[in-house]
Structure formats: structure tokens, C-alpha cells
Design an enzyme around this catalytic site. Structure first.
Site, short mmCIF file in Angstrom:
data_model
loop_
_atom_site.label_atom_id
_atom_site.label_comp_id
_atom_site.label_asym_id
_atom_site.label_seq_id
_atom_site.Cartn_x
_atom_site.Cartn_y
_atom_site.Cartn_z
N ARG A 149 0.79 -1.22 0.00
CA ARG A 149 0.00 0.00 0.00
C ARG A 149 0.82 1.28 0.00
O ARG A 149 0.55 2.19 -0.77
CB ARG A 149 -0.91 0.09 1.25
CG ARG A 149 -2.23 -0.58 1.12
CD ARG A 149 -2.59 -1.16 2.47
NE ARG A 149 -1.60 -2.15 2.78
CZ ARG A 149 -1.67 -3.42 2.34
NH1 ARG A 149 -2.68 -3.81 1.66
NH2 ARG A 149 -0.71 -4.29 2.62
N THR A 150 1.80 1.36 0.88
CA THR A 150 2.51 2.63 1.03
C THR A 150 3.25 2.95 -0.27
O THR A 150 3.16 4.07 -0.79
CB THR A 150 3.49 2.56 2.21
OG1 THR A 150 2.78 2.08 3.34
CG2 THR A 150 4.09 3.91 2.52
N LYS A 164 26.01 -4.70 -1.98
CA LYS A 164 27.48 -4.71 -2.13
C LYS A 164 28.14 -4.06 -0.92
O LYS A 164 29.36 -3.89 -0.90
CB LYS A 164 27.88 -3.95 -3.39
CG LYS A 164 27.30 -4.50 -4.67
CD LYS A 164 27.68 -3.59 -5.84
CE LYS A 164 26.75 -3.79 -7.01
NZ LYS A 164 26.80 -2.65 -7.93
N ARG A 176 11.30 3.79 3.11
CA ARG A 176 10.95 2.85 4.19
C ARG A 176 12.22 2.07 4.53
O ARG A 176 12.97 1.66 3.63
CB ARG A 176 9.86 1.88 3.74
CG ARG A 176 9.66 0.75 4.75
CD ARG A 176 8.44 -0.08 4.48
NE ARG A 176 7.22 0.67 4.81
CZ ARG A 176 6.01 0.14 4.78
NH1 ARG A 176 5.84 -1.13 4.44
NH2 ARG A 176 4.96 0.86 5.08
N HIS A 178 5.19 5.90 11.46
CA HIS A 178 4.66 5.76 10.09
C HIS A 178 3.75 6.98 9.87
O HIS A 178 2.53 6.84 9.79
CB HIS A 178 3.90 4.44 9.98
CG HIS A 178 3.65 3.98 8.57
ND1 HIS A 178 3.86 4.76 7.45
CD2 HIS A 178 3.20 2.78 8.10
CE1 HIS A 178 3.54 4.07 6.37
NE2 HIS A 178 3.15 2.86 6.74
#
Ligand code: CP
Length: 302
Positions: A50-51, A79, A100, A128
């Protein structure tokens, strides 16, 4: 000076209300070329449906372009590139960063390094804030107000970052009451309860909620956050602790709405989905308009 959104407390109450106003405008008129010629980096170091997709929809509807990754395994983080170097470089490419990350504090760190605004799309169990603004938009749309609401938060209140941000934001409004329903090991962290105590806001803690559900204006269900448990046995003990069933809603208030940031696992039975009090899929849709509003506000586009 650039404007970031890392914690919900980075915005004032007036800014929350401004976001509500702008989200309404975007819902009425979603296609506006305010980001024409701009590039937004979408950096998801942790899974999301969703986000990420609602941000990318919001950016597309605003006429912007998107770069980034949905899976850090496809980036040079594999890496050994540090978050510092990734952000330093991406902020040379993009006009805005949406990020995120699984680590608490990673978004604040990124904002300190970045020369362009950073929006926190979730940092570990911490915050959030863009979810909170879409939750508030969902609340104001369904209740007509953000004042005088009895808000039940149910499930994983320890690791659930959405409830932490929502508690702080709603504590800015008139006369909220919070009811926290969680098993002992997943209770609301002390710091958030202290925040309420300092503001003289009433809250109650329970391990069951069947007897008190009739008092709720909002029931905010949450998933037990399996990915935050270091001990899988502890997760197994609490994973099915609260399952909301349609039959439990018989004597609830007419204005009650059931919210959930989603994804759900089994904490809301699918027989609730057809109940008019179930609002979680509409809530997810509201995410596009709220995120358009957040982008427009932080980038000063309106
Ligand atoms: N509500 C929420 O953050 O959902 P995703 O994890 O799918 O983005």
C-alpha cells in the site's frame, strides 16, 4: 529550508488540518500536474504494497516521475554501500525522497544527510507518519470530526508503528479517550502512555475487549508484527490473540468504523468485510489523496 516528515510530531495541528483540506481537494480532483518536471525517489528497504503503490500513484497523478527500488536486493546496499552514501547520491538525482527502512531512526538519519525533503514511509517499529495522516483523513471523513472520539487500538501496540504515530496526532485534538487492548508482551510502550499522562488524556488498558466494544467510535486493529520478534516462539504465543468477528459488532455504535493499516493476517475475520462499519479498504484508498496532500505541502506546491 527543506521540510521533512519523519515523525508525526514534525507537523503541527494546523498542518494536520491543512493536510485534511488538501486531501479532500485531491480526492475531488486527483489529476493535477503540480510535480511536472520533478523526480521522486522511492526507496523501499522493507516490503510494502500500500505505502509504495499509493505513493507512486500519488506521484503519477501529480505528473511526477519515479525512480527507486522496491527491493533493496536490487540496489548496491547488497554490495555493502552505506545508507549515508545511498542517500547522499540519490538526493543529487531526485527532488524528494520517500523511504521505508527496517531500522528505527533511519529516516531521521537520511533527512540529516539529504539535501531534498525526506518522507518517512515507516522506520522499524518507530513511526509511520504518512499512514497516520491517511488514518486521520479516514477518521474525519467518517466521523465528521477529530475531536471527542473514543479510539480503541487493538493488537500489537508495542511494535506497531502506526498506532504510535496515530496516538501522538490524535492527542492534539479535543478530549480523546484511548483504549489499548493488547497482550502483556505487546502493550503500548511507556513513553507513549507518559505522553498522554502529561497532556491529561484518559487511557485504559485491557487484555480483552468484547465487553467494552460498544463504547468505541474507532476500532484500530493491527497485525502482530512477526518480523519484529527475535524469538519465533513468542510470536506463536500471541499471533492469534485478537480476531474481530462480525458477530462481535452487533451492539456497537452506529458511527463506529473499523480501521486497519493492512496487511491483515487473520485479526479481522473476512465476515467483517461486508459490514458497513468495515472501512479498511476505503482507508487504503484514502492513502493516495493523503499522500498527494503531504507531497504538495512538503514541497510547497499549493
Ligand atoms: N499500511 C502499510 O504500511 O502497508 P504496506 O506495508 O503494504 O505498505
Amino acid at each position: 529550508m527543506k521540510k521533512d516528515l519523519i515523525s508525526i510530531t514534525d507537523f503541527t495541528k494546523d498542518e494536520y488540518l491543512r493536510i485534511m483540506e488538501l486531501a479532500k481537494e485531491f480526492e475531488e480532483n486527483p489529476n493535477q500536474d503540480l510535480l511536472k518536471g520533478k523526480v521522486v525517489a522511492s526507496l523501499f528497504f522493507e516490503p510494502s504494497t500500500r505505502t509504495r503503490l499509493s505513493f507512486e500513484t500519488a506521484i503519477s497523478r501529480l505528473g511526477g516521475r519515479i525512480i527507486g527500488f522496491a527491493d533493496p536486493d536490487s540496489s548496491s546496499a547488497t554490495k555493502g554501500e552505506t545508507l549515508h552514501d545511498t542517500i547522499k547520491m540519490v538526493s543529487n538525482y531526485a527532488d524528494l525522497i520517500v523511504m521505508r527502512h527496517p531500522l528505527e531512526g533511519a529516516a531521521r538519519y537520511a533527512a540529516e544527510i539529504s539535501s531534498v525533503p525526506v518522507l518517512n514511509a515507516g522506520d522499524g517499529a518507530n513511526q509511520h507518519p504518512t499512514q497516520t495522516l491517511l488514518d486521520m483523513y479516514s477518521i474525519v471523513k467518517t466521523q465528521g470530526t477529530l475531536d471527542n472520539l473514543n479510539i480503541f487500538m487493538v493488537g500489537d501496540l508495542k511494535y506497531g508503528r502506526t498506532v504510535h504515530s496515530l496516538l501522538q496526532a490524535m492527542s492534539e485534538f479535543e478530549n480523546p479517550i484511548f483504549n489499548f487492548i493488547a497482550p502483556d508482551i505487546l502493550q503500548m510502550p511507556r513513553a507513549y502512555k507518559l505522553h498522554l499522562e502529561e497532556k491529561g488524556i484518559r487511557y485504559f488498558e485491557h487484555e480483552e475487549f468484547t465487553d467494552i466494544i460498544s463504547e468505541a467510535d474507532i476500532i484500530y486493529m493491527t497485525r502482530v508484527q512477526k518480523e519484529r520478534f527475535s524469538d519465533p516462539i513468542e510470536y506463536e504465543k500471541v499471533k492469534n490473540v485478537y480476531i474481530l468477528q462480525n458477530s462481535m459488532l452487533a451492539n456497537t455504535k452506529p458511527n463506529l468504523k473499523i480501521l486497519h493499516p493492512l496487511p491483515r493476517v487473520n485479526e479481522i475475520s473476512t465476515d467483517v468485510d461486508k459490514n458497513e462499519k468495515a472501512y479498511y479498504f476505503d482507508q487504503a484508498r484514502n492513502g493516495v489523496f493523503a499522500r498527494q496532500a503531504i507531497i504538495a505541502h512538503t514541497m510547497n506546491l499549493k
